[in-house]
Design a protein around this motif. Structure first.
Motif, short mmCIF file in Angstrom:
data_model
loop_
_atom_site.label_atom_id
_atom_site.label_comp_id
_atom_site.label_asym_id
_atom_site.label_seq_id
_atom_site.Cartn_x
_atom_site.Cartn_y
_atom_site.Cartn_z
N GLN A 172 0.81 -1.22 0.00
CA GLN A 172 0.00 0.00 0.00
C GLN A 172 0.84 1.27 0.00
OE1 GLN A 172 -0.12 -2.39 2.36
NE2 GLN A 172 -0.52 -1.58 4.41
N ASN A 173 2.16 1.13 0.20
CA ASN A 173 3.04 2.31 0.20
C ASN A 173 3.85 2.45 -1.09
OD1 ASN A 173 2.30 3.27 2.70
ND2 ASN A 173 3.83 2.06 3.79
N ASP A 230 -14.25 6.84 -1.43
CA ASP A 230 -12.92 6.81 -2.05
C ASP A 230 -11.83 6.80 -0.99
OD1 ASP A 230 -11.13 6.81 -4.17
OD2 ASP A 230 -11.05 8.99 -4.29
N ILE A 231 -12.04 7.54 0.08
CA ILE A 231 -11.05 7.62 1.16
C ILE A 231 -10.86 6.26 1.84
CG2 ILE A 231 -10.65 8.55 3.49
CD1 ILE A 231 -11.91 11.18 2.49
N PHE A 232 -11.97 5.62 2.18
CA PHE A 232 -11.87 4.37 2.93
C PHE A 232 -11.63 3.17 2.03
CE2 PHE A 232 -12.38 5.79 7.13
CZ PHE A 232 -13.21 6.89 7.11
N ALA A 233 -11.73 3.36 0.71
CA ALA A 233 -11.36 2.27 -0.20
C ALA A 233 -9.86 2.01 -0.12
CB ALA A 233 -11.76 2.62 -1.64
N ASP A 234 -9.08 3.06 0.16
CA ASP A 234 -7.63 2.89 0.34
C ASP A 234 -7.16 4.00 1.28
OD1 ASP A 234 -4.90 2.63 0.21
OD2 ASP A 234 -4.86 2.22 -1.94
N LEU A 235 -7.26 3.70 2.58
CA LEU A 235 -6.96 4.72 3.59
C LEU A 235 -5.50 5.16 3.51
CD1 LEU A 235 -8.23 6.32 5.86
CD2 LEU A 235 -7.62 4.49 7.44
N ALA A 257 -3.58 5.37 0.87
CA ALA A 257 -3.42 6.31 -0.24
C ALA A 257 -3.96 7.69 0.13
CB ALA A 257 -4.13 5.78 -1.49
N TYR A 258 -5.10 7.70 0.86
CA TYR A 258 -5.66 8.98 1.29
C TYR A 258 -4.70 9.73 2.21
CZ TYR A 258 -7.96 12.18 4.47
OH TYR A 258 -8.23 13.27 5.24
N LEU A 259 -4.13 9.03 3.19
CA LEU A 259 -3.24 9.69 4.14
C LEU A 259 -2.03 10.28 3.42
CD1 LEU A 259 -3.37 7.09 7.06
CD2 LEU A 259 -4.55 9.29 6.92
N PHE A 260 -1.52 9.55 2.44
CA PHE A 260 -0.40 10.05 1.65
C PHE A 260 -0.83 11.29 0.85
CE2 PHE A 260 2.81 10.07 -1.67
CZ PHE A 260 3.95 9.66 -1.01
N ALA A 261 -2.02 11.20 0.24
CA ALA A 261 -2.54 12.32 -0.56
C ALA A 261 -2.81 13.53 0.32
CB ALA A 261 -3.82 11.89 -1.29
#
Length: 424
Positions: free
Chosen positions: A46-47, A300-305, A307-311
């Motif tokens: 995921q990173n 969209d946020i919780f589909a890939d948390l 990715a959201y935190l990075f964004a």
């Protein structure tokens, strides 16, 4: 099937062959040249998604522009940066920045100084040239093998996708047609603007910022009439990402004044870390970024948390604000705005908010208090009841048709009954 295929095509191109060719040309210029191999492939899955790799590669952009080095993106997500010795301090600073960006990864948790080269391996080409050449040749062979396997998989995946579908459903074929039409369509006529206003007590609405968005209903009527665009969540997600790119291209026009002033833009998380957004960001004046709110859907946020935190960190670093969109009175109590690091939360008005029992109202009030009443936007307010209830909960930011009507009435009053322009 189509969505998966598109994602493969949009993956960052592997540059093993370019690296090997570049190193061969450096054969007689090894002195004062160094290389650093950044092992992003060792991070958790995921990173090391495409946008993580792109952001990592962009860290070296300034050095590349100053002709101090050359960056290569490898097929396994690793990076290789070949540079002049004079840039050594700058490169070390860039590596420190990357380690900070990925600091939540277990690989870096116990590797503070990276003495073992877990995250980055350094080479001095004057003495390590043969070693780097051999490494590069091996990576070329591995990438060719990886591509062959990927091609085999994609050919096998195209075998069967013929299940009878309703003509009203969004299919991969219709999505492809719609995406092709979007490339040529003039979206300026479909771009809508709606004000988010501060309303305190019985005072007049004061616009705080304007949401810019494409009307999906108008888009459907223009490009795909009689098709239910929401019939497939993932195909619709793909469509919105394509739409994001077209909207950013529209806003990117140097002669476009649409984004003057405080505005919000609806985007996907993936779009936020795409080359299209980086281009948009480059064309925005530094001081204007603080006036732009990026609205991200909760799904969209919780589909890939991750990715959201990075964004989120990426956007905040540049000065943008983040709004979580798509919340309602049922989901708000389960969302912690503070822990998600968002600046605003948008809650959709529902008549059920008036009819809930005492316990549900108390839950909602507690959720708004925890979120921060000044950070909550109550949207789709079509009646005065929505604003009245919002006020009882401490909310002061509102959006919707009734808000537009109040704003239009206030403009008529201020202009003596004459409205300049049309408020949507």
């Amino acid at each position: 099937m189509t969505v998966q295929k598109t994602q493969i095509q949009q993956r960052l191109p592997a540059q093993e062959h370019l690296l090997l060719d570049y190193l061969n040309r450096l054969d007689k210029h090894r002195k004062d040249r160094h290389a650093v191999h950044i092992h992003l492939s060792r991070l958790m899955a995921q990173n090391r998604r495409e946008h993580h790799v792109r952001i990592a590669a962009n860290t070296f952009d300034s050095l590349v522009r100053m002709l101090k080095g050359q960056i290569f993106v490898l097929g396994n997500s690793d990076l290789m940066f070949v540079f002049k010795e004079a840039a050594l301090d700058d490169v070390e600073a860039a590596i420190i920045k990357l380690r900070f960006l990925f600091s939540d990864d277990p690989m870096l948790a116990d590797d503070t100084e990276d003495r073992q080269g877990v995250f980055a391996t350094w080479y001095a080409l004057a003495k390590d040239y043969d070693k780097v050449i051999e490494l590069s040749r091996r990576m070329v062979a591995e990438e060719e093998q990886r591509r062959a396997q990927e091609l085999q998989k994609s050919q096998g995946a195209n075998v069967a996708r013929s299940r009878p579908r309703s003509t009203d459903d969004l299919t991969p074929e219709l999505l492809a047609r719609c995406e092709q039409a979007l490339v040529q369509a003039d979206l300026a006529n479909l771009l809508r603007r709606q004000a988010i206003c501060a309303i305190v007590g019985k005072g007049a609405p004061e616009p705080v910022f304007n949401e810019l968005f494409i009307s999906i209903a108008d888009l459907r009527d223009t490009l795909l009439p009689n098709v239910n665009l929401n019939s497939s969540r993932w195909l619709f997600q793909q469509l919105t990402e394509t739409l994001d790119r077209r909207v950013l291209a529209l806003l990117n026009k140097h002669d476009d004044r649409t984004i003057a002033g405080n505005v919000s833009i609806n985007l996907n998380v993936a779009t936020l870390l795409s080359p299209d957004f980086l281009t948009f960001d480059d064309n925005i004046k530094a001081g204007a970024r603080g006036t732009i709110v990026l609205e991200l859907q909760k799904v969209d946020i919780f589909a890939d948390l991750g990715a959201y935190l990075f964004a989120r960190d990426f956007a905040h670093e540049r000065g943008y604000r983040i709004c979580i969109d798509g919340m309602n009175h049922m989901t708000l109590p389960f969302i912690d705005r503070g822990r998600l690091g968002a600046d605003l939360v948008k809650v959709v008005w529902d008549d059920d908010m008036l009819q809930g029992n005492q316990a549900s109202r108390e839950r909602l009030a507690e959720a708004i208090e925890r979120t921060g009443p000044s950070r909550v936007i109550l949207c789709r307010c079509d009646t005065q009841e929505a604003i009245t209830l919002g006020h009882s909960l401490g909310i002061t930011l509102f959006q919707g048709r009734h808000v537009e009507n109040l704003l239009a009435a206030e403009m008529r009053r201020r202009n003596g009954g004459f409205v300049r322009g049309r408020i949507r």
